[in-house]
Design an enzyme around this catalytic site. Structure first.
Site, PDB file in Angstrom:
ATOM      1  N   CYS A   1       0.827  -1.212   0.000  1.00 13.95           N
ATOM      2  CA  CYS A   1       0.000   0.000   0.000  1.00 13.95           C
ATOM      3  C   CYS A   1       0.858   1.258   0.000  1.00 13.95           C
ATOM      4  CB  CYS A   1      -0.920  -0.001   1.219  1.00 13.95           C
ATOM      5  SG  CYS A   1      -1.843   1.533   1.436  1.00 13.95           S
TER       6      CYS A   1
ATOM      7  N   TRP B   1     -15.397  -9.808   2.275  1.00 19.49           N
ATOM      8  CA  TRP B   1     -15.241  -8.364   2.373  1.00 19.49           C
ATOM      9  C   TRP B   1     -13.768  -8.016   2.150  1.00 19.49           C
ATOM     10  CZ3 TRP B   1     -16.344 -11.735   6.273  1.00 19.49           C
ATOM     11  CH2 TRP B   1     -15.383 -11.874   7.278  1.00 19.49           C
TER      12      TRP B   1
ATOM     13  N   ARG C   1     -14.306   0.235   4.096  1.00 22.30           N
ATOM     14  CA  ARG C   1     -13.212  -0.704   3.856  1.00 22.30           C
ATOM     15  C   ARG C   1     -12.220  -0.622   5.007  1.00 22.30           C
ATOM     16  NH1 ARG C   1      -9.819   0.517   0.289  1.00 22.30           N
ATOM     17  NH2 ARG C   1     -10.624   2.501  -0.470  1.00 22.30           N
TER      18      ARG C   1
ATOM     19  N   THR D   1      -8.718  -0.264   6.011  1.00 21.01           N
ATOM     20  CA  THR D   1      -7.571   0.262   5.277  1.00 21.01           C
ATOM     21  C   THR D   1      -6.326   0.398   6.151  1.00 21.01           C
ATOM     22  OG1 THR D   1      -8.258   2.546   5.759  1.00 21.01           O
ATOM     23  CG2 THR D   1      -9.071   1.553   3.717  1.00 21.01           C
ATOM     24  N   VAL D   2      -5.191   0.403   5.456  1.00 23.51           N
ATOM     25  CA  VAL D   2      -3.901   0.706   6.070  1.00 23.51           C
ATOM     26  C   VAL D   2      -3.381   1.993   5.445  1.00 23.51           C
ATOM     27  CG1 VAL D   2      -3.277  -1.638   6.700  1.00 23.51           C
ATOM     28  CG2 VAL D   2      -2.792  -0.849   4.383  1.00 23.51           C
TER      29      VAL D   2
ATOM     30  N   TYR E   1      -5.382   5.293  -9.231  1.00 25.40           N
ATOM     31  CA  TYR E   1      -6.528   4.497  -8.786  1.00 25.40           C
ATOM     32  C   TYR E   1      -7.795   4.912  -9.516  1.00 25.40           C
ATOM     33  CZ  TYR E   1      -3.721   2.404  -5.122  1.00 25.40           C
ATOM     34  OH  TYR E   1      -2.756   1.698  -4.459  1.00 25.40           O
TER      35      TYR E   1
END
Length: 330
Positions: free
Chosen positions: A51, A84, A119, A121-122, A185
């Site tokens: 990420c 998910w 979501r 997320t990191v 993205y």
């Protein structure tokens, strides 16, 4: 291996454009009322090497010498086989984070908000007193490390966010985010030709602007690395191995831009950047579990990554060629 869509909860609009979800946990770090207290050993930073948002928090953590102040948990580049969008600790023994004792990132989110619907997320910062996520504000997290956490910086730490440049850095950071970091993205997750084409143009128009800027400046703000360089680098590092083909931003590769390419390698040569850039993990994530266009899970063998170690001549653009950082004491 199940492919779980990165984009959920209405992030793709009716016109096919990707609109990233807002962060849920945005309480800042600081000494003020209602802020998250700045304490050594209290927090654990959860990241996935794939990420870009999480990558930059790890880079800054190392640059500032916060390794013994904020611990780190690392998530698998391959998402778990659940219905998910989640992350798992399957890189750890028994698939459990050794400190938090959880299997999935979502467990720390649910401890903070059992009804959380976004979501997972990191980067995500977890308070070790509660085991709950307290901050997932990827846009501002590194700024907090550079300011609110300053009392814990190592001696001689680089000044990544100089006071006199903050307004300019903030402006450039916003430009980089909208057009480059998030731009790829927007192209990759677009579901209409028009949305994709608009995002494609955003990215390569920005590359042209940045290529020109770096033709006469070693780094984005001159002779020394700043917060903005960290933000741009994480997208550049992923461009040829993931975004170029996976997200169809394929007008040119990074290595087709002499200044951007030399600049990225100049940063990669620094341990905080290079040692925290995991190309194999990036390729696995984007090609094996992020993209629906690869149903047979074929991992690309290229591009050649050895070229990242080729020397650059970027130092000739600097008045201080032997140093890449201005320290906080200066």
């Amino acid at each position: 291996m199940a492919v779980v869509d990165h984009v959920t909860n209405g992030e793709v609009q009716a016109n096919g454009k990707f609109e990233r979800q807002a962060n849920r946990f945005v309480t800042p770090f600081g000494d003020g009322e209602g802020e998250l207290p700045v304490e050594k050993g209290r927090y654990r930073l959860l990241w996935a090497p794939v990420c870009p948002w999480a990558n930059r928090s790890i880079i800054v953590r190392q640059l500032l010498g916060l390794e013994d102040v904020i611990s780190v948990g690392t998530l698998d580049p391959i998402r778990p086989d659940v219905s998910w969008s989640d992350w798992s600790f399957t890189l750890d023994p028994d698939g459990v984070d050794p400190v938090l004792k959880i299997h999935l990132l979502s467990e720390a989110y649910k401890k903070a908000d059992p009804g959380y619907q976004g979501r997972f997320t990191v980067p995500a910062v977890v308070d070790l007193k509660t085991g709950a996520v307290v901050n997932n504000d990827y846009f501002n997290l590194t700024l907090y490390y550079e300011t609110a956490w300053k009392k814990f910086h190592k001696k001689g730490a680089p000044d990544l966010y100089p006071v006199e440049l903050r307004e300019e850095i903030d402006k450039l950071n916003d430009y980089i985010f909208r057009n480059v970091n998030n731009g790829v993205y927007k192209a990759g997750f677009a579901t209409s030709q028009e949305a994709y084409s608009d995002a494609f143009k955003l990215v390569f128009d920005a590359f042209d602007v940045l290529e020109e800027r770096l033709s006469h400046s070693r780094f984005l703000f001159g002779d020394y690395i700043t917060e903005s360089d960290v933000r741009l680098y994480v997208t550049l590092a992923r461009f040829d191995v993931a975004y170029y083909n996976g997200f169809r931003v394929n007008k040119k590769m990074l290595r087709d831009y002499p200044n951007l390419w030399g600049y990225a390698r100049d940063l990669y040569a620094e341990s905080a950047f290079g040692d925290n850039t995991h190309f194999d993990a990036i390729k696995k994530h984007y090609h094996l579990c992020c993209l629906k266009t690869n149903p047979n899970n074929i991992l690309p063998l290229g591009p050649d990554l050895s070229v990242w170690k080729l020397p650059t001549d970027r130092a000739k653009l600097s008045k201080d060629p032997d140093h890449k950082y201005r320290t906080e004491e200066e």
